[in-house]
Design an enzyme around this catalytic site. Structure first.
Site, mmCIF file in Angstrom:
data_model
loop_
_atom_site.group_PDB
_atom_site.id
_atom_site.type_symbol
_atom_site.label_atom_id
_atom_site.label_comp_id
_atom_site.label_asym_id
_atom_site.label_seq_id
_atom_site.Cartn_x
_atom_site.Cartn_y
_atom_site.Cartn_z
ATOM 1 N N LYS A 1 0.860 -1.301 0.030
ATOM 2 C CA LYS A 1 -0.174 -0.069 0.046
ATOM 3 C C LYS A 1 0.823 1.125 -0.142
ATOM 4 O O LYS A 1 0.357 2.303 -0.654
ATOM 5 C CB LYS A 1 -1.043 0.133 1.070
ATOM 6 C CG LYS A 1 -1.868 -1.190 1.189
ATOM 7 C CD LYS A 1 -3.311 -0.742 0.876
ATOM 8 C CE LYS A 1 -4.183 -1.838 0.267
ATOM 9 N NZ LYS A 1 -5.521 -2.000 0.590
ATOM 10 N N LYS B 1 -3.496 -10.711 -7.236
ATOM 11 C CA LYS B 1 -4.988 -11.128 -6.595
ATOM 12 C C LYS B 1 -5.817 -10.002 -7.282
ATOM 13 O O LYS B 1 -5.259 -8.809 -7.304
ATOM 14 C CB LYS B 1 -4.928 -11.183 -5.144
ATOM 15 C CG LYS B 1 -5.045 -9.686 -4.215
ATOM 16 C CD LYS B 1 -5.641 -9.783 -3.020
ATOM 17 C CE LYS B 1 -5.812 -8.223 -2.463
ATOM 18 N NZ LYS B 1 -6.679 -8.179 -1.504
ATOM 19 N N LYS C 1 -10.215 -4.908 -5.299
ATOM 20 C CA LYS C 1 -11.070 -3.698 -5.661
ATOM 21 C C LYS C 1 -10.585 -2.522 -6.086
ATOM 22 O O LYS C 1 -11.288 -1.548 -6.653
ATOM 23 C CB LYS C 1 -12.362 -3.721 -4.586
ATOM 24 C CG LYS C 1 -11.639 -3.413 -3.271
ATOM 25 C CD LYS C 1 -13.145 -2.993 -2.258
ATOM 26 C CE LYS C 1 -13.135 -3.700 -1.077
ATOM 27 N NZ LYS C 1 -12.048 -3.266 0.232
HETATM 28 P P1 ATP Z 1 -8.185 -3.181 -1.509
HETATM 29 O O1 ATP Z 1 -7.865 -3.386 -3.005
HETATM 30 O O2 ATP Z 1 -8.812 -1.922 -1.091
HETATM 31 O O3 ATP Z 1 -7.028 -3.620 -0.842
HETATM 32 P P2 ATP Z 1 -9.458 -6.007 -1.492
HETATM 33 O O4 ATP Z 1 -10.095 -6.111 -2.675
HETATM 34 O O5 ATP Z 1 -8.194 -6.275 -0.961
HETATM 35 O O6 ATP Z 1 -9.286 -4.315 -1.327
HETATM 36 P P3 ATP Z 1 -10.118 -6.027 1.230
HETATM 37 O O7 ATP Z 1 -11.271 -5.233 1.802
HETATM 38 O O8 ATP Z 1 -9.024 -5.914 1.566
HETATM 39 O O9 ATP Z 1 -10.573 -6.254 -0.272
HETATM 40 O O10 ATP Z 1 -10.605 -7.552 1.612
HETATM 41 C C1 ATP Z 1 -11.819 -7.854 2.213
HETATM 42 C C2 ATP Z 1 -11.977 -9.457 2.377
HETATM 43 O O11 ATP Z 1 -11.838 -10.106 1.126
HETATM 44 C C3 ATP Z 1 -10.734 -9.907 3.247
HETATM 45 O O12 ATP Z 1 -10.932 -11.107 3.780
HETATM 46 C C4 ATP Z 1 -9.846 -10.373 1.824
HETATM 47 O O13 ATP Z 1 -9.041 -11.486 2.304
HETATM 48 C C5 ATP Z 1 -10.617 -10.955 0.799
HETATM 49 N N1 ATP Z 1 -10.336 -10.931 -0.381
HETATM 50 C C6 ATP Z 1 -9.876 -9.694 -1.066
HETATM 51 N N2 ATP Z 1 -9.571 -9.888 -2.285
HETATM 52 C C7 ATP Z 1 -9.537 -11.193 -2.596
HETATM 53 C C8 ATP Z 1 -9.444 -12.073 -3.471
HETATM 54 N N3 ATP Z 1 -8.912 -11.684 -4.711
HETATM 55 N N4 ATP Z 1 -9.431 -13.296 -3.347
HETATM 56 C C9 ATP Z 1 -9.874 -14.161 -2.096
HETATM 57 N N5 ATP Z 1 -10.223 -13.075 -1.073
HETATM 58 C C10 ATP Z 1 -10.000 -11.857 -1.292
#
Ligand code: ATP
Ligand code: LTN
Length: 332
Positions: A113, A195, A198
């Site tokens: 980040k 991964k 969002k």
């Molecule tokens: P950001 O991009 O803002 O970091 P993010 O998409 O990674 O967001 P988070 O809010 O960090 O989302 O994650 C929320 C939940 O979703 C967490 O439990 C995280 O492990 C899970 N998660 C996020 N992205 C994935 C993915 N690609 N596959 C599986 N689980 C995910």
């Protein structure tokens, strides 16, 4: 016997993705009958990056609506906004004093980040895992269902809890991460070695739960695969196809073997179309409920107020005990 306690949450920093659903929310739904579940919207964590205030408020309600539309029952689960329960920030401060800079320095999410937000490497981003530890420990949660990227944050939470217990005697339950074998790391459709996230800037990389059926079909059509044209699971040499197989398998309840058999002699075109269709079929009813809920802010409010009340009760008790143990005078 009392049910085991679960706590988890998602930040309100963007539209939720298929990764969030398959990696996190889907497991929460399967756990709601068996456990005493606390699911929050991590709006305080969202402040570690810059947001428009109105947008953040809107996103928090969108995340709540996605939780409900996905099937989280507000009568079975305690669903609330993190910022509505002061115990989180109170415990955050205490735990800050039992967390070492060296531990936080090792966090890969902080490194990622910081690279992404080089103009805003604030101390909230650095101490993010301590607030997360406070979220979990304030409820004495036994299990924390998250995606694979949160594994390190769970480890530091356990270390902090053990350190505290070592000094003051049994106080916190040592929580365990619940990371499903399949779906804990859904990869991007354009870059299947990273991964699905969002906050990704390449929209074709991500399936948002609110994408239209046409967008979903287009994104799967464009998904990066390989030149073998054979539906076969091999994460190392075929990350793109293996990722699509994981998505298809999770939604349809099929094993990788079954999918390979189903698509023998068929090319990627067919397989991608079929995957897009099962995703569309999955998200369409979710979207209907989602939009209906967003039109009913009163109902959403009722749910998060009821959730906060219940969450406060449990967290305040635990945090008061922590206050006493460290030598503060509890003002009851
Ligand atoms: P950001 O991009 O803002 O970091 P993010 O998409 O990674 O967001 P988070 O809010 O960090 O989302 O994650 C929320 C939940 O979703 C967490 O439990 C995280 O492990 C899970 N998660 C996020 N992205 C994935 C993915 N690609 N596959 C599986 N689980 C995910
Ligand atoms: N850091 C988590 C969101 C989060 C969380 C939590 C998850 C904040 N507090 C407590 C589980 C338990 C993320 O998914 N990025």
């Amino acid at each position: 016997m009392d049910k085991k306690v679960i706590l988890s949450g998602i930040q309100a920093t963007g539209n939720l993705t298929l990764g969030n659903y398959l990696g996190a929310i889907r497991n929460w739904i399967q756990m709601q009958d068996e456990y005493d579940c606390y699911y929050m919207i991590a709006d305080l964590h969202s402040l570690t990056v810059r947001n428009e205030p109105e947008v953040l408020r809107k996103r928090a309600m969108q995340v709540l609506a996605i939780y409900l539309a996905s099937g989280l029952d507000p009568d079975k689960n305690t669903i609330f906004l993190q910022s509505h329960v002061d115990a989180h920030t109170k415990l955050n401060w205490i735990l800050n004093c039992y967390t070492y800079m060296g531990e936080l320095n090792r966090m890969t999410q902080f490194k990622d980040k910081s690279a992404k937000h080089a103009d805003n490497i604030n101390s909230g981003l650095f101490t993010y895992p301590v607030l997360m530890a406070a979220d979990i420990l304030a409820y004495n949660a036994d299990l924390v269902p998250v995606g694979d990227d949160q594994r390190q944050h769970l480890e530091i939470t356990r270390d902090i809890a053990e350190r505290f217990n070592g000094i003051y005697g049994e106080t916190f339950v040592i929580p365990e991460a619940y990371i499903a074998k399949q779906g804990a790391r859904i990869m991007g459709l354009q870059d299947p070695t990273a991964k699905m996230s969002k906050s990704s800037t390449n929209l074709n990389d991500v399936i948002f739960l609110t994408d239209s059926p046409d967008d979903i079909r287009k994104k799967f059509k464009k998904a990066v695969t390989d030149s073998e044209n054979c539906v076969r699971y091999d994460k190392e040499s075929k990350p793109g196809v293996s990722n699509l197989m994981t998505i298809y398998g999770l939604i349809e309840g099929k094993s990788m073997d079954e999918i390979e058999k189903e698509f023998v002699g068929k090319g990627y075109g067919d397989f991608k179309n079929k995957t897009a269709e099962v995703v569309v079929k999955k998200v369409q009813p979710l979207q209907e409920k989602y939009y209906e809920l967003l039109e009913n802010p009163e109902k959403l409010r009722e749910i998060y107020e009821k959730g906060a009340k219940k969450a406060r009760k449990r967290a305040n008790e635990i945090v008061n005990e922590v206050y006493r143990k460290v030598g503060l005078i509890v003002d009851e």
